[in-house]
Design a protein around this motif. Sequence first.
Motif, PDB file in Angstrom:
ATOM      1  N   SER A 151       2.693   8.320 -14.821  1.00  0.00           N
ATOM      2  CA  SER A 151       3.664   7.217 -14.794  1.00  0.00           C
ATOM      3  C   SER A 151       5.042   7.754 -14.450  1.00  0.00           C
ATOM      4  O   SER A 151       5.272   8.954 -14.435  1.00  0.00           O
ATOM      5  CB  SER A 151       3.706   6.496 -16.145  1.00  0.00           C
ATOM      6  OG  SER A 151       4.237   7.343 -17.133  1.00  0.00           O
ATOM      7  N   GLY A 152       5.948   6.833 -14.197  1.00  0.00           N
ATOM      8  CA  GLY A 152       7.327   7.202 -13.917  1.00  0.00           C
ATOM      9  C   GLY A 152       7.619   7.247 -12.433  1.00  0.00           C
ATOM     10  O   GLY A 152       6.720   7.183 -11.600  1.00  0.00           O
ATOM     11  N   VAL A 153       8.887   7.352 -12.121  1.00  0.00           N
ATOM     12  CA  VAL A 153       9.359   7.421 -10.741  1.00  0.00           C
ATOM     13  C   VAL A 153       9.882   8.827 -10.512  1.00  0.00           C
ATOM     14  O   VAL A 153      10.625   9.354 -11.334  1.00  0.00           O
ATOM     15  CB  VAL A 153      10.483   6.387 -10.507  1.00  0.00           C
ATOM     16  CG1 VAL A 153      11.077   6.517  -9.121  1.00  0.00           C
ATOM     17  CG2 VAL A 153       9.967   4.980 -10.738  1.00  0.00           C
ATOM     18  N   PRO A 154       9.495   9.456  -9.405  1.00  0.00           N
ATOM     19  CA  PRO A 154       9.988  10.814  -9.145  1.00  0.00           C
ATOM     20  C   PRO A 154      11.520  10.854  -9.099  1.00  0.00           C
ATOM     21  O   PRO A 154      12.131  10.105  -8.344  1.00  0.00           O
ATOM     22  CB  PRO A 154       9.401  11.155  -7.772  1.00  0.00           C
ATOM     23  CG  PRO A 154       8.254  10.228  -7.584  1.00  0.00           C
ATOM     24  CD  PRO A 154       8.593   8.989  -8.355  1.00  0.00           C
ATOM     25  N   GLN A 155      12.108  11.689  -9.916  1.00  0.00           N
ATOM     26  CA  GLN A 155      13.560  11.822  -9.910  1.00  0.00           C
ATOM     27  C   GLN A 155      13.995  12.488  -8.621  1.00  0.00           C
ATOM     28  O   GLN A 155      13.329  13.389  -8.122  1.00  0.00           O
ATOM     29  CB  GLN A 155      14.030  12.619 -11.115  1.00  0.00           C
ATOM     30  CG  GLN A 155      13.831  11.874 -12.408  1.00  0.00           C
ATOM     31  CD  GLN A 155      14.435  12.613 -13.586  1.00  0.00           C
ATOM     32  OE1 GLN A 155      14.912  13.728 -13.469  1.00  0.00           O
ATOM     33  NE2 GLN A 155      14.430  11.972 -14.735  1.00  0.00           N
ATOM     34  N   GLY A 156      15.093  12.024  -8.087  1.00  0.00           N
ATOM     35  CA  GLY A 156      15.602  12.573  -6.852  1.00  0.00           C
ATOM     36  C   GLY A 156      14.967  11.973  -5.612  1.00  0.00           C
ATOM     37  O   GLY A 156      15.290  12.349  -4.501  1.00  0.00           O
ATOM     38  N   SER A 157      14.064  11.013  -5.810  1.00  0.00           N
ATOM     39  CA  SER A 157      13.425  10.376  -4.655  1.00  0.00           C
ATOM     40  C   SER A 157      14.332   9.275  -4.107  1.00  0.00           C
ATOM     41  O   SER A 157      15.198   8.752  -4.807  1.00  0.00           O
ATOM     42  CB  SER A 157      12.067   9.784  -5.045  1.00  0.00           C
ATOM     43  OG  SER A 157      12.245   8.712  -5.946  1.00  0.00           O
ATOM     44  N   VAL A 158      14.107   8.927  -2.867  1.00  0.00           N
ATOM     45  CA  VAL A 158      14.892   7.872  -2.235  1.00  0.00           C
ATOM     46  C   VAL A 158      14.594   6.523  -2.882  1.00  0.00           C
ATOM     47  O   VAL A 158      15.484   5.699  -3.083  1.00  0.00           O
ATOM     48  CB  VAL A 158      14.597   7.822  -0.712  1.00  0.00           C
ATOM     49  CG1 VAL A 158      15.272   6.633  -0.073  1.00  0.00           C
ATOM     50  CG2 VAL A 158      15.035   9.111  -0.062  1.00  0.00           C
TER      51      VAL A 158
ATOM     52  N   GLY B 213       0.801  -1.213   0.000  1.00  0.00           N
ATOM     53  CA  GLY B 213       0.000   0.000   0.000  1.00  0.00           C
ATOM     54  C   GLY B 213       0.837   1.268   0.000  1.00  0.00           C
ATOM     55  O   GLY B 213       0.491   2.270  -0.628  1.00  0.00           O
ATOM     56  N   TRP B 214       1.982   1.221   0.675  1.00  0.00           N
ATOM     57  CA  TRP B 214       2.828   2.420   0.735  1.00  0.00           C
ATOM     58  C   TRP B 214       3.464   2.706  -0.615  1.00  0.00           C
ATOM     59  O   TRP B 214       3.688   3.866  -0.970  1.00  0.00           O
ATOM     60  CB  TRP B 214       3.856   2.306   1.853  1.00  0.00           C
ATOM     61  CG  TRP B 214       4.823   1.171   1.719  1.00  0.00           C
ATOM     62  CD1 TRP B 214       4.642  -0.105   2.130  1.00  0.00           C
ATOM     63  CD2 TRP B 214       6.115   1.222   1.116  1.00  0.00           C
ATOM     64  NE1 TRP B 214       5.752  -0.861   1.821  1.00  0.00           N
ATOM     65  CE2 TRP B 214       6.675  -0.067   1.197  1.00  0.00           C
ATOM     66  CE3 TRP B 214       6.855   2.232   0.513  1.00  0.00           C
ATOM     67  CZ2 TRP B 214       7.924  -0.373   0.703  1.00  0.00           C
ATOM     68  CZ3 TRP B 214       8.108   1.922   0.015  1.00  0.00           C
ATOM     69  CH2 TRP B 214       8.629   0.627   0.114  1.00  0.00           C
ATOM     70  N   ILE B 215       3.754   1.657  -1.409  1.00  0.00           N
ATOM     71  CA  ILE B 215       4.302   1.895  -2.755  1.00  0.00           C
ATOM     72  C   ILE B 215       3.213   2.496  -3.636  1.00  0.00           C
ATOM     73  O   ILE B 215       3.461   3.440  -4.382  1.00  0.00           O
ATOM     74  CB  ILE B 215       4.874   0.599  -3.371  1.00  0.00           C
ATOM     75  CG1 ILE B 215       6.133   0.196  -2.629  1.00  0.00           C
ATOM     76  CG2 ILE B 215       5.168   0.800  -4.856  1.00  0.00           C
ATOM     77  CD1 ILE B 215       6.789  -1.057  -3.133  1.00  0.00           C
ATOM     78  N   ARG B 216       2.000   1.956  -3.546  1.00  0.00           N
ATOM     79  CA  ARG B 216       0.889   2.484  -4.331  1.00  0.00           C
ATOM     80  C   ARG B 216       0.658   3.959  -3.982  1.00  0.00           C
ATOM     81  O   ARG B 216       0.471   4.793  -4.857  1.00  0.00           O
ATOM     82  CB  ARG B 216      -0.378   1.667  -4.072  1.00  0.00           C
ATOM     83  CG  ARG B 216      -1.529   2.060  -4.970  1.00  0.00           C
ATOM     84  CD  ARG B 216      -2.733   1.140  -4.827  1.00  0.00           C
ATOM     85  NE  ARG B 216      -2.433  -0.147  -5.449  1.00  0.00           N
ATOM     86  CZ  ARG B 216      -2.329  -1.297  -4.767  1.00  0.00           C
ATOM     87  NH1 ARG B 216      -2.532  -1.334  -3.472  1.00  0.00           N
ATOM     88  NH2 ARG B 216      -2.051  -2.418  -5.387  1.00  0.00           N
ATOM     89  N   SER B 217       0.681   4.291  -2.688  1.00  0.00           N
ATOM     90  CA  SER B 217       0.459   5.690  -2.295  1.00  0.00           C
ATOM     91  C   SER B 217       1.608   6.590  -2.755  1.00  0.00           C
ATOM     92  O   SER B 217       1.410   7.778  -3.002  1.00  0.00           O
ATOM     93  CB  SER B 217       0.248   5.797  -0.786  1.00  0.00           C
ATOM     94  OG  SER B 217       1.435   5.495  -0.093  1.00  0.00           O
TER      95      SER B 217
END
Length: 138
Positions: free
Chosen positions: A29-36, A2-6
């Motif tokens: 879509s995509g992964v936020p750049q600069g995120s952990v 659930g935490w990945i979905r959020s």
Amino acid sequence: MGWIRSFFSGRSMRVRINDSNSSPHPVMSGVPQGSVLGPLLFLIFINFIGSRLDVIFAEDLKLYFSYPISPSSATPAIDRLQDNITFLYETASSWSLKFAAEKRVHLRFSHSQNQPVTYPIYHLGGVPVQPADSQRDL
């Protein structure tokens, strides 16, 4: 999970120029750049597709193959490359990822200078992948 979905849901982006901000636009879509989590999620994705493709190079994303010039002996390698392109397109589509239109090209290299070579046309999602003489890389 659930935490990945959020982590991925409800995200938006906007552009700031000097003191002006654009309206927020949803990010689909995509992964936020600069995120952990960005590097880890990228590795999960690239390992998944890399385990199914014959050859991959991940700087943006490149597939490469080598095959003989003679059409009869090249056919299996040509078909395998198209199968890899199709798998990549279907996987990216199922994960809501899109390919940048200006980067969908294929480069051809040949040792043959005297012999005319007929190259195949590859397709990404039913659209021909255009041949190019060069491609700018990061």
